[in-house]
Design a protein around this motif. Structure first.
Motif, mmCIF file in Angstrom:
data_model
loop_
_atom_site.group_PDB
_atom_site.id
_atom_site.type_symbol
_atom_site.label_atom_id
_atom_site.label_comp_id
_atom_site.label_asym_id
_atom_site.label_seq_id
_atom_site.Cartn_x
_atom_site.Cartn_y
_atom_site.Cartn_z
ATOM 1 N N LEU A 102 0.835 -1.201 0.000
ATOM 2 C CA LEU A 102 0.000 0.000 0.000
ATOM 3 C C LEU A 102 0.869 1.250 0.000
ATOM 4 O O LEU A 102 0.606 2.214 -0.744
ATOM 5 C CB LEU A 102 -0.913 0.005 1.227
ATOM 6 N N PHE A 103 1.910 1.239 0.820
ATOM 7 C CA PHE A 103 2.810 2.386 0.885
ATOM 8 C C PHE A 103 3.556 2.560 -0.437
ATOM 9 O O PHE A 103 3.620 3.656 -1.004
ATOM 10 C CB PHE A 103 3.802 2.225 2.031
ATOM 11 N N ALA A 104 4.122 1.473 -0.940
ATOM 12 C CA ALA A 104 4.945 1.561 -2.143
ATOM 13 C C ALA A 104 4.127 1.930 -3.371
ATOM 14 O O ALA A 104 4.616 2.619 -4.275
ATOM 15 C CB ALA A 104 5.670 0.233 -2.372
ATOM 16 N N LEU A 105 2.876 1.483 -3.425
ATOM 17 C CA LEU A 105 2.045 1.795 -4.585
ATOM 18 C C LEU A 105 1.837 3.303 -4.708
ATOM 19 O O LEU A 105 1.867 3.859 -5.820
ATOM 20 C CB LEU A 105 0.701 1.078 -4.477
ATOM 21 N N ALA A 106 1.633 3.975 -3.591
ATOM 22 C CA ALA A 106 1.454 5.430 -3.643
ATOM 23 C C ALA A 106 2.703 6.115 -4.181
ATOM 24 O O ALA A 106 2.607 7.086 -4.947
ATOM 25 C CB ALA A 106 1.110 5.966 -2.254
ATOM 26 N N GLN A 107 3.881 5.614 -3.810
ATOM 27 C CA GLN A 107 5.120 6.211 -4.304
ATOM 28 C C GLN A 107 5.275 5.995 -5.807
ATOM 29 O O GLN A 107 5.914 6.789 -6.500
ATOM 30 C CB GLN A 107 6.327 5.632 -3.557
ATOM 31 N N THR A 108 4.691 4.919 -6.313
ATOM 32 C CA THR A 108 4.747 4.625 -7.742
ATOM 33 C C THR A 108 3.762 5.470 -8.534
ATOM 34 O O THR A 108 4.072 5.961 -9.626
ATOM 35 C CB THR A 108 4.429 3.134 -7.979
ATOM 36 N N VAL A 109 2.580 5.659 -7.986
ATOM 37 C CA VAL A 109 1.475 6.251 -8.730
ATOM 38 C C VAL A 109 1.481 7.775 -8.708
ATOM 39 O O VAL A 109 1.204 8.423 -9.722
ATOM 40 C CB VAL A 109 0.133 5.723 -8.162
ATOM 41 N N VAL A 110 1.784 8.368 -7.556
ATOM 42 C CA VAL A 110 1.591 9.808 -7.387
ATOM 43 C C VAL A 110 2.674 10.613 -8.107
ATOM 44 O O VAL A 110 3.868 10.342 -7.958
ATOM 45 C CB VAL A 110 1.567 10.172 -5.886
ATOM 46 N N ASP A 111 2.251 11.610 -8.870
ATOM 47 C CA ASP A 111 3.146 12.564 -9.510
ATOM 48 C C ASP A 111 3.099 13.866 -8.721
ATOM 49 O O ASP A 111 2.194 14.697 -8.901
ATOM 50 C CB ASP A 111 2.703 12.806 -10.960
ATOM 51 N N ALA A 112 4.061 14.038 -7.827
ATOM 52 C CA ALA A 112 4.051 15.185 -6.927
ATOM 53 C C ALA A 112 4.438 16.487 -7.611
ATOM 54 O O ALA A 112 4.307 17.558 -7.012
ATOM 55 C CB ALA A 112 4.995 14.923 -5.754
ATOM 56 N N SER A 113 4.889 16.424 -8.869
ATOM 57 C CA SER A 113 5.314 17.639 -9.561
ATOM 58 C C SER A 113 4.133 18.441 -10.103
ATOM 59 O O SER A 113 4.292 19.584 -10.512
ATOM 60 C CB SER A 113 6.254 17.275 -10.720
ATOM 61 N N ARG A 114 2.960 17.840 -10.093
ATOM 62 C CA ARG A 114 1.788 18.516 -10.650
ATOM 63 C C ARG A 114 1.310 19.636 -9.740
ATOM 64 O O ARG A 114 1.450 19.576 -8.519
ATOM 65 C CB ARG A 114 0.657 17.517 -10.889
ATOM 66 N N THR A 115 0.758 20.676 -10.353
ATOM 67 C CA THR A 115 0.120 21.759 -9.597
ATOM 68 C C THR A 115 -1.294 21.958 -10.130
ATOM 69 O O THR A 115 -1.499 21.899 -11.352
ATOM 70 C CB THR A 115 0.908 23.073 -9.740
ATOM 71 N N PRO A 116 -2.253 22.181 -9.249
ATOM 72 C CA PRO A 116 -2.100 22.190 -7.794
ATOM 73 C C PRO A 116 -1.699 20.819 -7.264
ATOM 74 O O PRO A 116 -1.706 19.839 -8.004
ATOM 75 C CB PRO A 116 -3.494 22.599 -7.300
ATOM 76 N N ALA A 117 -1.352 20.767 -5.984
ATOM 77 C CA ALA A 117 -0.830 19.540 -5.379
ATOM 78 C C ALA A 117 -1.803 18.384 -5.579
ATOM 79 O O ALA A 117 -3.026 18.555 -5.471
ATOM 80 C CB ALA A 117 -0.585 19.757 -3.896
ATOM 81 N N TYR A 127 -7.091 2.992 7.819
ATOM 82 C CA TYR A 127 -5.821 2.367 8.164
ATOM 83 C C TYR A 127 -4.731 3.410 7.938
ATOM 84 O O TYR A 127 -4.593 3.936 6.834
ATOM 85 C CB TYR A 127 -5.629 1.140 7.276
ATOM 86 N N GLN A 128 -3.941 3.727 8.945
ATOM 87 C CA GLN A 128 -3.098 4.912 8.906
ATOM 88 C C GLN A 128 -2.016 4.878 7.833
ATOM 89 O O GLN A 128 -1.463 5.922 7.473
ATOM 90 C CB GLN A 128 -2.471 5.171 10.283
ATOM 91 N N ILE A 129 -1.716 3.709 7.296
ATOM 92 C CA ILE A 129 -0.745 3.635 6.201
ATOM 93 C C ILE A 129 -1.210 4.462 5.009
ATOM 94 O O ILE A 129 -0.388 5.042 4.284
ATOM 95 C CB ILE A 129 -0.523 2.168 5.782
ATOM 96 N N TYR A 130 -2.527 4.549 4.788
ATOM 97 C CA TYR A 130 -3.027 5.347 3.657
ATOM 98 C C TYR A 130 -2.555 6.792 3.784
ATOM 99 O O TYR A 130 -2.095 7.398 2.813
ATOM 100 C CB TYR A 130 -4.554 5.332 3.603
ATOM 101 N N GLU A 131 -2.685 7.341 4.976
ATOM 102 C CA GLU A 131 -2.292 8.729 5.206
ATOM 103 C C GLU A 131 -0.786 8.908 5.044
ATOM 104 O O GLU A 131 -0.325 9.836 4.366
ATOM 105 C CB GLU A 131 -2.722 9.143 6.604
ATOM 106 N N GLY A 132 -0.015 8.019 5.685
ATOM 107 C CA GLY A 132 1.433 8.126 5.591
ATOM 108 C C GLY A 132 1.938 7.970 4.164
ATOM 109 O O GLY A 132 2.856 8.688 3.734
ATOM 110 N N ALA A 133 1.344 7.045 3.426
ATOM 111 C CA ALA A 133 1.742 6.844 2.028
ATOM 112 C C ALA A 133 1.463 8.088 1.201
ATOM 113 O O ALA A 133 2.273 8.489 0.350
ATOM 114 C CB ALA A 133 1.004 5.639 1.453
#
Length: 399
Positions: A102-117, A127-133
């Motif tokens: 669950l954690f690693a999938l978010a790191q794969t999928v999310v493009d943090a360079s986009r704006t707005p965030a 489940y708190q992993i969702y938030e942390g991921a």
């Protein structure tokens, strides 16, 4: 240091330790913990034997994608459980437990360079992993409330269009933690339509899928997609685990399945992340996925516990049998004025029973915390111990 680490909140169990600090529980009662969702049933002997027999694999570096027999054990189980035919070469991957994936999938999928965030949607409570991921991927979490009057269904209709437009990932937990609610096909259809419109990925966390109390097994995300004609599982990844199904939380074994394009990118990420499954663990995993008898027995044990405990608690708590999972998500009596933390602390002090305050599993949004006034009880111990805990809770409330 990574500045995003400062955004992480204490884990619920750390908050529970702080809540109980300085409390000496009543020595007249032996401790009983319903606080942590850690399976306590014995690991089946045949899984332990398969693990021992696979020790020779320790001398070999494992492949990140897993060997073909391992991947075939995943697709074989998906066919038997859901009637699905997935390609073991392109549509499944082994993972070291669903939490890690669950954690690693978010790191794969999310493009943090986009704006707005970018935004990652999570049910609330969750489940708190969702938030942390979400936070460590550089995204902004958005918490979607569960509605008690609708069997704790997530209120997807409450999400504004402006949020959907920024959403890159949606976490779905069905059966839910902590509510035990199963998402019906109409809700899946709604999410799939929104995914098609906005392009976000759906991560279906299904680690409780084999602990259920109705005649019909819980609907899975991939199963829902296939029923709705989405046989390519576009933008959908399901995650599952052996921890609860087979009582092997220490094995750290599960798999992901779904959209082949996402699986391909996830494999690339995992190759660098160094998260290949040991061949020794794989041998035990194959044995577990290929056997269903122990799962039936495991489910029967949970059904027995819930049948014994739920009627005891119904007169004193707002609680009912969930659709699935091994949790009771109970509302505390009005006399406590919604202070679930104070309820949990007093119960621990007077009767040495540990439960988890519901507010620790949710976030306050718009002045309301949807976990407030509730407690989560994990019925993971044996029937006698769970029944004893229920009787103590009844005495605590009545006295």
């Amino acid at each position: 240091m990574n500045p995003l680490l400062a955004k992480l909140q204490p884990y619920p169990f750390e908050r529970l330790r702080q809540l109980f600090a300085g409390v000496t529980p009543n020595p007249d009662f032996a401790p009983i913990s319903l606080g942590i969702g850690e399976p306590k049933h014995p690991t089946p002997a045949f899984i332990q034997d398969a693990l021992a027999a696979g020790m020779g694999a320790l001398a070999t570096y494992p492949a990140t994608a897993g060997d073909l027999p391992l991947r075939q054990s995943f697709t074989g189980w998906l066919e038997r459980r859901y009637g699905l035919a997935l390609d073991p070469a392109t549509q499944v991957l082994p993972v070291n437990g669903s939490r890690e994936a669950l954690f690693a999938l978010a790191q794969t999928v999310v493009d943090a360079s986009r704006t707005p965030a970018p935004v990652v949607l999570s049910p609330n409570p969750f489940y708190q992993i969702y938030e942390g991921a979400a936070l460590l991927s550089g995204a902004e979490p958005y918490y979607v409330p569960s509605v008690p009057a609708r069997n704790f269904a997530v209120d997807w209709d409450s999400v504004p269009d402006a949020i959907w437009a920024r959403t890159q990932l949606v976490f779905v937990c069905s059966p839910g933690n902590p509510t035990g609610a199963v998402m019906p096909i109409g809700e899946w259809e709604k999410l799939f339509a929104l995914s098609d419109r906005h392009g976000f990925v759906i991560a279906a966390d299904e680690c409780y899928s084999e602990i259920y109390f109705r005649d019909e097994p819980p609907l899975g995300g991939l199963e829902a997609a296939a029923r709705l004609g989405r046989s390519d599982f576009r933008n959908l990844i399901a995650l599952t685990s052996l921890s609860k199904r087979s009582n092997v939380p220490g094995l750290r074994s599960g798999f992901v399945a779904g959209d082949a394009a996402i699986i391909k990118s996830f494999l690339l990420y995992r190759t660098y992340h160094g998260s290949a499954m040991s061949g020794t663990v794989a041998a035990a995993s194959i044995a577990a996925w290929n056997d269903e008898l122990h799962v039936v027995d495991n489910r029967a044990q949970y059904r027995s516990k819930f049948a014994a405990v739920t009627p005891l608690l119904e007169p004193v708590l707002d609680v009912r049998l969930p659709d699935a999972s091994f949790y009771l998500w109970a509302g505390i009596p009005p006399a406590w004025q919604g202070d679930d933390a104070a309820f949990a602390r007093a119960l621990y002090a007077q009767y040495n029973v540990t439960v988890l305050p519901g507010s620790y599993l949710a976030r306050e949004v718009g002045g309301a915390n949807p976990g407030r006034g509730r407690i989560r009880m994990a019925l993971v111990a044996d029937t006698a111990e769970c029944t004893e805990a229920a009787k103590r809770i009844v005495n605590f409330i009545q006295n």
